[in-house]
Design a protein around this motif. Structure first.
Motif, PDB file in Angstrom:
ATOM      1  N   LEU A  78       0.847  -1.186   0.000  1.00 48.77           N
ATOM      2  CA  LEU A  78       0.000   0.000   0.000  1.00 48.77           C
ATOM      3  C   LEU A  78       0.883   1.237   0.000  1.00 48.77           C
ATOM      4  O   LEU A  78       1.901   1.276   0.701  1.00 48.77           O
ATOM      5  N   LEU A  79       0.507   2.223  -0.766  1.00 47.60           N
ATOM      6  CA  LEU A  79       1.141   3.533  -0.697  1.00 47.60           C
ATOM      7  C   LEU A  79       0.143   4.432   0.011  1.00 47.60           C
ATOM      8  O   LEU A  79      -0.943   4.700  -0.509  1.00 47.60           O
ATOM      9  N   ALA A  80       0.497   4.869   1.211  1.00 42.71           N
ATOM     10  CA  ALA A  80      -0.451   5.610   2.035  1.00 42.71           C
ATOM     11  C   ALA A  80       0.108   6.961   2.421  1.00 42.71           C
ATOM     12  O   ALA A  80       1.318   7.136   2.593  1.00 42.71           O
ATOM     13  N   LYS A  81      -0.795   7.894   2.598  1.00 44.39           N
ATOM     14  CA  LYS A  81      -0.460   9.235   3.089  1.00 44.39           C
ATOM     15  C   LYS A  81      -1.326   9.491   4.306  1.00 44.39           C
ATOM     16  O   LYS A  81      -2.549   9.407   4.247  1.00 44.39           O
ATOM     17  N   LEU A  82      -0.667   9.755   5.442  1.00 52.80           N
ATOM     18  CA  LEU A  82      -1.358  10.034   6.695  1.00 52.80           C
ATOM     19  C   LEU A  82      -1.199  11.501   7.065  1.00 52.80           C
ATOM     20  O   LEU A  82      -0.160  12.109   6.773  1.00 52.80           O
ATOM     21  N   ALA A  83      -2.197  12.062   7.730  1.00 43.24           N
ATOM     22  CA  ALA A  83      -2.154  13.467   8.119  1.00 43.24           C
ATOM     23  C   ALA A  83      -0.988  13.765   9.058  1.00 43.24           C
ATOM     24  O   ALA A  83      -0.484  14.885   9.078  1.00 43.24           O
ATOM     25  N   CYS A  84      -0.523  12.789   9.801  1.00 44.03           N
ATOM     26  CA  CYS A  84       0.552  13.021  10.778  1.00 44.03           C
ATOM     27  C   CYS A  84       1.945  12.941  10.168  1.00 44.03           C
ATOM     28  O   CYS A  84       2.932  13.140  10.866  1.00 44.03           O
ATOM     29  N   VAL A  85       2.031  12.673   8.867  1.00 42.10           N
ATOM     30  CA  VAL A  85       3.335  12.531   8.217  1.00 42.10           C
ATOM     31  C   VAL A  85       3.428  13.576   7.106  1.00 42.10           C
ATOM     32  O   VAL A  85       2.845  13.419   6.038  1.00 42.10           O
ATOM     33  N   ALA A  86       4.188  14.653   7.372  1.00 38.91           N
ATOM     34  CA  ALA A  86       4.214  15.795   6.464  1.00 38.91           C
ATOM     35  C   ALA A  86       5.195  15.653   5.303  1.00 38.91           C
ATOM     36  O   ALA A  86       4.967  16.204   4.231  1.00 38.91           O
ATOM     37  N   ASP A  87       6.305  14.938   5.509  1.00 33.99           N
ATOM     38  CA  ASP A  87       7.335  14.880   4.470  1.00 33.99           C
ATOM     39  C   ASP A  87       8.132  13.580   4.576  1.00 33.99           C
ATOM     40  O   ASP A  87       7.845  12.724   5.415  1.00 33.99           O
ATOM     41  N   ARG A  88       9.141  13.456   3.720  1.00 24.04           N
ATOM     42  CA  ARG A  88       9.940  12.233   3.679  1.00 24.04           C
ATOM     43  C   ARG A  88      10.635  11.957   5.013  1.00 24.04           C
ATOM     44  O   ARG A  88      10.707  10.818   5.458  1.00 24.04           O
ATOM     45  N   THR A  89      11.132  13.000   5.663  1.00 26.34           N
ATOM     46  CA  THR A  89      11.820  12.825   6.947  1.00 26.34           C
ATOM     47  C   THR A  89      10.875  12.205   7.973  1.00 26.34           C
ATOM     48  O   THR A  89      11.250  11.278   8.693  1.00 26.34           O
ATOM     49  N   ALA A  90       9.655  12.691   8.030  1.00 27.08           N
ATOM     50  CA  ALA A  90       8.661  12.135   8.961  1.00 27.08           C
ATOM     51  C   ALA A  90       8.303  10.700   8.565  1.00 27.08           C
ATOM     52  O   ALA A  90       8.124   9.840   9.435  1.00 27.08           O
ATOM     53  N   ALA A  91       8.217  10.430   7.257  1.00 25.15           N
ATOM     54  CA  ALA A  91       7.906   9.072   6.795  1.00 25.15           C
ATOM     55  C   ALA A  91       9.032   8.108   7.158  1.00 25.15           C
ATOM     56  O   ALA A  91       8.780   6.960   7.540  1.00 25.15           O
ATOM     57  N   GLU A  92      10.264   8.543   7.055  1.00 20.92           N
ATOM     58  CA  GLU A  92      11.396   7.694   7.447  1.00 20.92           C
ATOM     59  C   GLU A  92      11.381   7.434   8.953  1.00 20.92           C
ATOM     60  O   GLU A  92      11.703   6.343   9.409  1.00 20.92           O
ATOM     61  N   ALA A  93      11.002   8.448   9.730  1.00 23.91           N
ATOM     62  CA  ALA A  93      10.972   8.300  11.192  1.00 23.91           C
ATOM     63  C   ALA A  93       9.898   7.318  11.651  1.00 23.91           C
ATOM     64  O   ALA A  93      10.052   6.652  12.669  1.00 23.91           O
ATOM     65  N   ILE A  94       8.816   7.227  10.907  1.00 25.83           N
ATOM     66  CA  ILE A  94       7.707   6.349  11.302  1.00 25.83           C
ATOM     67  C   ILE A  94       7.870   4.937  10.736  1.00 25.83           C
ATOM     68  O   ILE A  94       7.103   4.035  11.065  1.00 25.83           O
ATOM     69  N   SER A  95       8.892   4.738   9.911  1.00 26.84           N
ATOM     70  CA  SER A  95       9.148   3.414   9.335  1.00 26.84           C
ATOM     71  C   SER A  95       9.307   2.382  10.449  1.00 26.84           C
ATOM     72  O   SER A  95       9.950   2.632  11.460  1.00 26.84           O
ATOM     73  N   GLY A  96       8.674   1.232  10.263  1.00 28.63           N
ATOM     74  CA  GLY A  96       8.703   0.173  11.277  1.00 28.63           C
ATOM     75  C   GLY A  96       7.485   0.165  12.174  1.00 28.63           C
ATOM     76  O   GLY A  96       7.246  -0.806  12.890  1.00 28.63           O
ATOM     77  N   ALA A  97       6.703   1.228  12.138  1.00 25.65           N
ATOM     78  CA  ALA A  97       5.491   1.296  12.967  1.00 25.65           C
ATOM     79  C   ALA A  97       4.401   0.397  12.375  1.00 25.65           C
ATOM     80  O   ALA A  97       4.391   0.092  11.182  1.00 25.65           O
ATOM     81  N   LEU A  98       3.500  -0.022  13.225  1.00 25.45           N
ATOM     82  CA  LEU A  98       2.354  -0.830  12.808  1.00 25.45           C
ATOM     83  C   LEU A  98       1.162   0.075  12.550  1.00 25.45           C
ATOM     84  O   LEU A  98       1.037   1.134  13.174  1.00 25.45           O
ATOM     85  N   VAL A  99       0.286  -0.334  11.647  1.00 28.71           N
ATOM     86  CA  VAL A  99      -0.976   0.364  11.432  1.00 28.71           C
ATOM     87  C   VAL A  99      -2.111  -0.595  11.739  1.00 28.71           C
ATOM     88  O   VAL A  99      -2.012  -1.793  11.499  1.00 28.71           O
TER      89      VAL A  99
END
Length: 184
Positions: free
Chosen positions: A78-99
């Motif tokens: 899945l390619l997802a965009k969440l309101a809590c992830v503004a940019d690539r840096t935030a997406a990298e930081a959340i990597s490994g999290a569960l949804v």
């Protein structure tokens, strides 16, 4: 880790979160993420308005609700965009999290369909009524789903989750009956 403007604060998140997948990497510069699905029909998750995000290693099991802005299926991820992830840096930081989502947000299962979360921990017995252990987890393979069964003594067994092997599942009774020998 999160942009708090997109996260809905929850002092006591639901205890019945069903894990749907895991964020595996960032995708592009706009904060989109690749999510590995743990369940069937992942594209149906795009109809959900919110996802919950949490980490396996979080001892307090804190889940945070966030708005799902977009979701599409590409190459099994899945390619997802969440309101809590503004940019690539935030997406990298959340990597490994569960949804996941609360159970109440999911449709009921059909006969002979189960959410993985309902199977984990069930006792597994064979046709000779010998205990093989408990379901520790599930693995999705191209051929079929595989049950990880362990008894704490002889290690782990991998059993195909197919009708020829899994003869009966009783969620309320907390057991699974399989056609599998103890010494296999």
């Amino acid at each position: 880790m999160f942009d708090t403007s997109g996260v809905l604060a929850q002092e006591s998140p639901p205890a019945d979160i069903i894990v749907l997948g895991k964020i595996v990497s960032a995708c592009g510069l706009q904060g989109r993420m690749r999510v590995h699905p743990f369940a069937d029909d992942p594209l149906s998750w795009s109809r959900l308005t919110h996802w919950w995000v949490g980490r396996e290693e979080d001892a307090l099991n804190l889940w945070r609700q966030t708005k799902l802005l977009s979701c599409q299926l590409r190459n099994g991820l899945l390619l997802a965009k969440l309101a809590c992830v503004a940019d690539r840096t935030a997406a990298e930081a959340i990597s490994g999290a569960l949804v996941g989502v609360p159970r109440a947000a999911l449709p009921p299962t059909a006969t002979d369909e189960y959410y993985w979360a309902d199977l984990i921990g069930l006792s597994v017995r064979n046709t000779r009524d010998q205990s093989l252990g408990r379901i520790l987890g599930l693995i999705e393979t191209p051929a079929n789903t595989v049950l990880r069964v362990g008894d704490g003594e002889s290690g782990e067994r991998l059993l195909p989750f197919v009708a020829a092997i899994v003869l009966d599942v009783d969620i309320s009774g907390r057991w699974v009956r399989v056609d599998w020998e103890k010494d296999w």
